[in-house]
Design a protein around this motif. Structure first.
Motif, short mmCIF file in Angstrom:
data_model
loop_
_atom_site.label_atom_id
_atom_site.label_comp_id
_atom_site.label_asym_id
_atom_site.label_seq_id
_atom_site.Cartn_x
_atom_site.Cartn_y
_atom_site.Cartn_z
N ARG A 74 -3.44 -6.51 -7.80
CA ARG A 74 -3.35 -5.63 -6.64
C ARG A 74 -4.71 -4.99 -6.34
NH1 ARG A 74 1.13 -3.41 -4.42
NH2 ARG A 74 0.07 -1.41 -4.27
N TYR A 124 2.55 -9.34 -3.84
CA TYR A 124 1.99 -8.05 -4.23
C TYR A 124 2.06 -7.01 -3.11
CZ TYR A 124 0.21 -10.60 -8.24
OH TYR A 124 0.12 -11.37 -9.37
N PHE A 125 2.01 -7.47 -1.88
CA PHE A 125 2.09 -6.57 -0.72
C PHE A 125 3.06 -7.19 0.28
CE2 PHE A 125 -2.06 -5.79 -2.61
CZ PHE A 125 -2.09 -4.40 -2.68
#
Length: 229
Positions: A15, A53-54
């Motif tokens: 991240r 991750y996003f």
């Protein structure tokens, strides 16, 4: 020739890597122009893994702005030693270092970019302004500011922001001159307020007592006197 296997990153490490890459790309171009594919390519991973991750570009954008806002707020931290004018000038040097290095990202942070209307983005901008405000109060040794002092400081912070944004559009004024001018602006705003308020007058006298003649505030006084002569 063979290369070793790529090291597997942990969740937080990945991240942070993606945030760093996004910030680097946003520092060169508007976030609107940076795609998830480009970020994935720079990280050496697939587009679906970025979304692991996003959840979307907005969340990555906001994470990048969070880091940028923390960095920017930190530029106002300065040891409380020596004349105020010199301290403010060092703060302006560091502030414009950030603006210079992260122009599009700075503009996106202050103007909203693709996250226009995002309460999170607005909160980040407000956090930078509040951090700057608290730091200036600390340098003045004030815990409970009178109304006119709060007006002066918050007006000056807004002036610094708008000046930096205008400067980025062409950079027509030498940066170092602008940094000095903004310190002069703080002194000028304080002086005008002091004319109308006894508390501000007392504060300004205390500040000026410690200012050397060759410092930013002394320089402003000399220039004003020369204009009047």
């Amino acid at each position: 020739m063979t290369t070793g296997a790529r090291r597997r990153m942990g969740v937080d490490e990945r991240r942070q890597q993606l945030i760093g890459i996004a910030l680097e790309l946003f520092s060169r171009r508007s976030p609107d122009e940076v795609s998830i594919d480009e970020i994935a390519s720079a990280a050496g991973i697939s587009r679906p893994l970025v979304y692991h991750y996003f959840p979307g570009k907005l969340s990555l954008y906001e994470a990048a702005l969070t880091r940028a806002s923390e960095d920017l707020a930190g530029r106002f931290v300065e040891p409380r030693e020596g004349p105020l004018g010199a301290r403010l000038l060092r703060v302006m040097h560091r502030f414009f270092d950030f603006v210079d290095e992260h122009g599009p990202g700075f503009s996106a942070l202050m103007r909203g970019g693709p996250a226009v209307g995002s309460s999170r983005t607005n909160a980040l901008v407000d956090s930078v302004r509040q951090a700057a405000y608290v730091q200036i109060l600390a340098h003045l040794g004030i815990t409970e500011p009178p109304a006119r002092l709060e007006l002066v400081i918050r007006s000056w912070i807004s002036l610094v922001e708008s000046t930096a944004l205008i400067w980025l559009d062409g950079r027509r004024i030498p940066r170092r001159e602008l940094e000095v001018q903004l310190v002069h602006d703080f002194a000028a705003l304080s002086a005008v307020s002091a004319v109308h308020d006894d508390e501000m007058a007392t504060l300004l006298r205390r500040v000026l007592r410690d200012e050397p003649g060759d410092g930013p505030f002394g320089d402003l006084a000399a220039r004003l006197i020369s204009l009047a002569s």
